[in-house]
Design a protein around this motif. Sequence first.
Motif, mmCIF file in Angstrom:
data_model
loop_
_atom_site.group_PDB
_atom_site.id
_atom_site.type_symbol
_atom_site.label_atom_id
_atom_site.label_comp_id
_atom_site.label_asym_id
_atom_site.label_seq_id
_atom_site.Cartn_x
_atom_site.Cartn_y
_atom_site.Cartn_z
ATOM 1 N N GLN A 293 41.160 41.787 49.700
ATOM 2 C CA GLN A 293 41.479 41.546 48.301
ATOM 3 C C GLN A 293 42.771 42.260 47.934
ATOM 4 N N ARG A 317 31.689 43.172 41.413
ATOM 5 C CA ARG A 317 32.441 42.556 42.503
ATOM 6 C C ARG A 317 33.786 42.078 41.983
ATOM 7 N N PRO A 320 35.565 37.432 46.294
ATOM 8 C CA PRO A 320 34.732 37.052 47.447
ATOM 9 C C PRO A 320 35.001 37.970 48.635
ATOM 10 N N SER A 321 33.974 38.185 49.433
ATOM 11 C CA SER A 321 34.104 39.104 50.563
ATOM 12 C C SER A 321 34.314 38.392 51.893
ATOM 13 N N THR A 322 33.862 37.138 52.010
ATOM 14 C CA THR A 322 34.004 36.386 53.257
ATOM 15 C C THR A 322 34.552 34.993 52.957
ATOM 16 N N ASP A 325 31.851 33.021 51.352
ATOM 17 C CA ASP A 325 31.686 33.489 49.979
ATOM 18 C C ASP A 325 32.710 32.832 49.057
ATOM 19 N N ARG A 326 33.949 32.786 49.500
ATOM 20 C CA ARG A 326 35.004 32.185 48.692
ATOM 21 C C ARG A 326 34.795 30.678 48.524
ATOM 22 N N MET A 329 31.952 30.105 46.029
ATOM 23 C CA MET A 329 32.358 30.434 44.653
ATOM 24 C C MET A 329 33.285 29.366 44.080
ATOM 25 N N GLU A 330 34.256 28.927 44.868
ATOM 26 C CA GLU A 330 35.174 27.905 44.380
ATOM 27 C C GLU A 330 34.442 26.591 44.126
ATOM 28 N N LEU A 352 29.113 33.202 39.074
ATOM 29 C CA LEU A 352 29.730 33.435 40.380
ATOM 30 C C LEU A 352 29.406 34.803 40.959
ATOM 31 N N LEU A 354 30.596 37.700 39.836
ATOM 32 C CA LEU A 354 31.879 38.391 39.874
ATOM 33 C C LEU A 354 32.097 39.113 38.552
ATOM 34 N N MET A 362 40.097 33.861 39.794
ATOM 35 C CA MET A 362 39.790 32.738 40.684
ATOM 36 C C MET A 362 40.081 31.412 39.995
#
Length: 450
Positions: A293, A317, A320-322, A325-326, A329-330, A352, A354, A362
Amino acid sequence: MSLDSKLASLASVPQKDKGAAYCDVLKQLVSSSPPSADDMGQLVRYVVSQDHVGLVVARQVLGELVKALDEDPLKANDEIQKNVILSTLESIQRSVSFQEQATALRLKLADIYEAEEEWSDAAKTLMGLNFDSGRLAEDEQKLNIYIRIVRLLLEDEDSVQAETYQNRAGLLIHSTSNRELQLSYKLCQARINDYTRKFVEAAMRYHELSWVAEIDDEERLQMLSAAVTCAVLAPAGPNRSRLLASLCRDERTAQLSNYTILSKMFLEHILRPSEVKGFEESLKPHQLAKIAQSSNDRVAAVDDEQQQPGDEPVSKRTGPSTVLDRAVMEHNLLSCSKIYNNITFSGLGTLLDLAPAAAETMARRMIEQGRLRASIDQVERLITFESRDDEEAQGKAGGLGDVNLETEDTGAPFTKKWDRQIRRTAANVEEVVQALHEKGLAENAVAMTA
């Protein structure tokens, strides 16, 4: 008699008989029980370094050694073969006179390493080949070696070097009509795209290969599964929507274990953590890589919490961490735009998982990249989603493709929205007037007005 004594006695042999004499010594060493890699290495060093032996004799002995490696008893003992080859290569690597023999030995050593699943050592061995030597003069031979190096490096998860040799192979792929090499090249390209997180390109290549009749049915199904996985991990947007539609139209995907998440993404359903967990277990290590990030994202989330001290933070958070994950979320953000007209930063953060500022970041990035149609009001802390026109929705529904429609340009998006509001207001007034006529109240209203 020791090996040193035998070699010393052969110094006085006539030059025309030296080749046969040294080859006889080699055969004795090979047939001894057990064969000694040290003795064979000593013989090679002697014939290569001694001037009285001669270049022709040295090549003859090395040629016999290469043949002996493919015959019993050396063929049955990979460890002795490996030691002999390594010792021989060390003796001749600085000489350009034995390139053909060195090439044959390196190819044999690479086979041994590959059989032992020493992918990195096998690749490095092939990288040491002189691709300008006579044995590798043909473009197809070089192409075969390049593709083999790429495959070995990918097995060792070294996608950076693999891409370098893939680019070299790309310069030669047009020179071959060998179907097997062409398919191997395409598969390597798909895997490199997968490793470098170009998931849309990887999914397209995997899906293309899954239709090739020359490939076994089981392998084709594995490629189709890989295409679905890459499509799910791809960034949300029109390109992925078209890709998901293409995969969903493929009847074979219904028998895959990851079909459920594929169908939910295609139908633009919001994904829950429980639905993602099972899919996550099927991913490869490089597909679970952590995402770094930016410092701006972390600072924004911290500043957001400091600006809202009275509110309980939705999540801590900051992003996203992976890769998965991203992608999820998207996708959920894009699905949210189909359900709601607008949503607050905190509401989107709750959806999300977040921090509100991270959710805004995002959304902003997706808007900037043209993957989300919305506007952000930072004063009201509100995201307003722009609805698609009916014609556009029909042309791009489910991402099945774009339809070019010639429509009159009526101005900016906000002007179009204003026009729609006027039409709705006029329609509502018309309904009120019609209701007054039906109840006979319209005449009274006119009389009172007069």
